[in-house]
Design a protein around this motif. Structure first.
Motif, PDB file in Angstrom:
ATOM      1  N   ARG A  23     -30.965   9.326  15.413  1.00 19.14           N
ATOM      2  CA  ARG A  23     -30.033  10.256  15.356  1.00 19.14           C
ATOM      3  C   ARG A  23     -29.850  10.731  13.892  1.00 19.14           C
ATOM      4  O   ARG A  23     -30.271   9.877  13.069  1.00 19.14           O
ATOM      5  CB  ARG A  23     -28.682  10.297  16.153  1.00 19.14           C
ATOM      6  N   PRO A  24     -29.387  11.783  13.526  1.00 22.72           N
ATOM      7  CA  PRO A  24     -29.240  12.160  12.043  1.00 22.72           C
ATOM      8  C   PRO A  24     -28.330  11.506  11.593  1.00 22.72           C
ATOM      9  O   PRO A  24     -27.148  11.249  12.142  1.00 22.72           O
ATOM     10  CB  PRO A  24     -29.016  13.759  12.149  1.00 22.72           C
ATOM     11  N   TYR A  25     -28.687  10.802  10.379  1.00 20.10           N
ATOM     12  CA  TYR A  25     -27.382  10.056   9.628  1.00 20.10           C
ATOM     13  C   TYR A  25     -27.396  10.521   8.322  1.00 20.10           C
ATOM     14  O   TYR A  25     -28.437  10.726   7.596  1.00 20.10           O
ATOM     15  CB  TYR A  25     -28.069   8.664   9.605  1.00 20.10           C
ATOM     16  N   GLU A  31     -22.410   8.266   7.920  1.00 20.73           N
ATOM     17  CA  GLU A  31     -22.259   8.232   9.098  1.00 20.73           C
ATOM     18  C   GLU A  31     -22.993   9.067   9.996  1.00 20.73           C
ATOM     19  O   GLU A  31     -23.934   9.962   9.178  1.00 20.73           O
ATOM     20  CB  GLU A  31     -20.692   8.938   9.228  1.00 20.73           C
ATOM     21  N   PHE A  32     -23.139   8.953  11.295  1.00 23.51           N
ATOM     22  CA  PHE A  32     -23.922   9.877  12.035  1.00 23.51           C
ATOM     23  C   PHE A  32     -23.333  11.118  11.713  1.00 23.51           C
ATOM     24  O   PHE A  32     -22.252  11.442  11.829  1.00 23.51           O
ATOM     25  CB  PHE A  32     -23.985   9.516  13.348  1.00 23.51           C
ATOM     26  N   VAL A  33     -24.222  12.294  11.863  1.00 23.07           N
ATOM     27  CA  VAL A  33     -23.812  13.587  11.852  1.00 23.07           C
ATOM     28  C   VAL A  33     -23.831  14.391  13.235  1.00 23.07           C
ATOM     29  O   VAL A  33     -24.863  13.920  13.782  1.00 23.07           O
ATOM     30  CB  VAL A  33     -24.477  14.357  10.727  1.00 23.07           C
ATOM     31  N   GLN A  34     -22.929  15.360  13.222  1.00 22.42           N
ATOM     32  CA  GLN A  34     -22.689  16.283  14.444  1.00 22.42           C
ATOM     33  C   GLN A  34     -23.920  16.999  14.403  1.00 22.42           C
ATOM     34  O   GLN A  34     -24.401  17.459  13.570  1.00 22.42           O
ATOM     35  CB  GLN A  34     -21.448  16.717  14.455  1.00 22.42           C
ATOM     36  N   PRO A  35     -24.468  17.831  15.702  1.00 23.29           N
ATOM     37  CA  PRO A  35     -25.630  18.473  15.790  1.00 23.29           C
ATOM     38  C   PRO A  35     -25.438  19.819  14.526  1.00 23.29           C
ATOM     39  O   PRO A  35     -26.653  20.063  14.061  1.00 23.29           O
ATOM     40  CB  PRO A  35     -25.731  19.046  17.280  1.00 23.29           C
ATOM     41  N   MET A  36     -24.315  20.326  14.656  1.00 20.87           N
ATOM     42  CA  MET A  36     -23.963  21.480  13.703  1.00 20.87           C
ATOM     43  C   MET A  36     -24.364  21.191  12.177  1.00 20.87           C
ATOM     44  O   MET A  36     -24.959  21.694  11.409  1.00 20.87           O
ATOM     45  CB  MET A  36     -22.602  22.090  13.784  1.00 20.87           C
ATOM     46  N   ASP A  39     -28.062  20.745  11.473  1.00 19.06           N
ATOM     47  CA  ASP A  39     -28.728  21.996  11.339  1.00 19.06           C
ATOM     48  C   ASP A  39     -28.616  22.374   9.861  1.00 19.06           C
ATOM     49  O   ASP A  39     -29.585  22.865   9.273  1.00 19.06           O
ATOM     50  CB  ASP A  39     -28.220  23.178  11.886  1.00 19.06           C
ATOM     51  N   ILE A  40     -27.460  22.083   9.095  1.00 17.68           N
ATOM     52  CA  ILE A  40     -27.480  22.381   7.652  1.00 17.68           C
ATOM     53  C   ILE A  40     -28.346  21.273   6.901  1.00 17.68           C
ATOM     54  O   ILE A  40     -28.926  21.751   6.174  1.00 17.68           O
ATOM     55  CB  ILE A  40     -25.816  21.814   7.300  1.00 17.68           C
ATOM     56  N   LEU A  47     -29.464  28.033   6.872  1.00 17.09           N
ATOM     57  CA  LEU A  47     -28.453  27.233   6.373  1.00 17.09           C
ATOM     58  C   LEU A  47     -29.307  26.426   5.080  1.00 17.09           C
ATOM     59  O   LEU A  47     -30.230  25.997   5.191  1.00 17.09           O
ATOM     60  CB  LEU A  47     -27.975  26.233   7.491  1.00 17.09           C
ATOM     61  N   ASP A  48     -28.322  26.126   4.244  1.00 16.80           N
ATOM     62  CA  ASP A  48     -28.998  25.460   2.926  1.00 16.80           C
ATOM     63  C   ASP A  48     -27.817  24.182   2.622  1.00 16.80           C
ATOM     64  O   ASP A  48     -26.749  24.662   2.214  1.00 16.80           O
ATOM     65  CB  ASP A  48     -29.146  26.297   1.853  1.00 16.80           C
ATOM     66  N   HIS A  49     -28.393  22.949   2.537  1.00 16.26           N
ATOM     67  CA  HIS A  49     -27.189  21.997   2.221  1.00 16.26           C
ATOM     68  C   HIS A  49     -26.965  22.159   0.738  1.00 16.26           C
ATOM     69  O   HIS A  49     -25.815  21.735   0.590  1.00 16.26           O
ATOM     70  CB  HIS A  49     -27.922  20.805   2.363  1.00 16.26           C
ATOM     71  N   ALA A  50     -27.628  22.815  -0.078  1.00 16.67           N
ATOM     72  CA  ALA A  50     -27.084  22.849  -1.375  1.00 16.67           C
ATOM     73  C   ALA A  50     -26.059  23.834  -1.581  1.00 16.67           C
ATOM     74  O   ALA A  50     -25.312  24.017  -2.588  1.00 16.67           O
ATOM     75  CB  ALA A  50     -28.342  23.407  -2.367  1.00 16.67           C
ATOM     76  N   THR A  51     -26.039  24.762  -0.667  1.00 16.77           N
ATOM     77  CA  THR A  51     -24.624  25.657  -0.612  1.00 16.77           C
ATOM     78  C   THR A  51     -23.775  25.370   0.425  1.00 16.77           C
ATOM     79  O   THR A  51     -22.559  25.855   0.290  1.00 16.77           O
ATOM     80  CB  THR A  51     -25.069  27.081  -0.674  1.00 16.77           C
ATOM     81  N   ASP A  52     -24.181  24.914   1.746  1.00 15.03           N
ATOM     82  CA  ASP A  52     -23.430  24.904   2.837  1.00 15.03           C
ATOM     83  C   ASP A  52     -22.608  23.740   3.215  1.00 15.03           C
ATOM     84  O   ASP A  52     -21.913  23.647   4.265  1.00 15.03           O
ATOM     85  CB  ASP A  52     -24.271  25.572   3.952  1.00 15.03           C
TER      86      ASP A  52
END
Length: 83
Positions: A23-25, A31-36, A39-40, A47-52
């Motif tokens: 799962r995404p971590y 911590e593990f991350v939720q599906p939304m 997506d970031i 979506l862009d992790h650098a801004t969102d």
């Protein structure tokens, strides 16, 4: 900038949690991350992790990011046991 967050990893277990599939971590939040959130992290849907992502922004000064062995589909995820 890459589409994928450098703090994104795929794990089957961490922090006392374990799953059959990787799962995404978030290695920054540890911590593990939720599906939304994933997506970031993965840069889906424009979506862009650098801004969102506030977690990424809070850790942009961190210089060591270990993403070896991680893949977006989780097929080659690392076995990490931090217990």
């Amino acid at each position: 900038m890459t589409d994928r967050c450098p703090y994104l990893d795929y794990r089957r277990k961490a922090g006392g949690q374990s799953f059959d599939a990787a799962r995404p971590y978030c290695t920054a939040a540890e911590e593990f991350v939720q599906p939304m959130r994933a997506d970031i992290c993965a840069g889906r849907y424009g979506l862009d992790h650098a801004t969102d992502c506030e977690i990424y922004l809070a850790h942009t000064d961190d210089t060591t990011v270990d993403v070896a062995g991680a893949t977006p589909d989780g097929n080659e995820s690392r076995e990490v046991d931090d217990e």
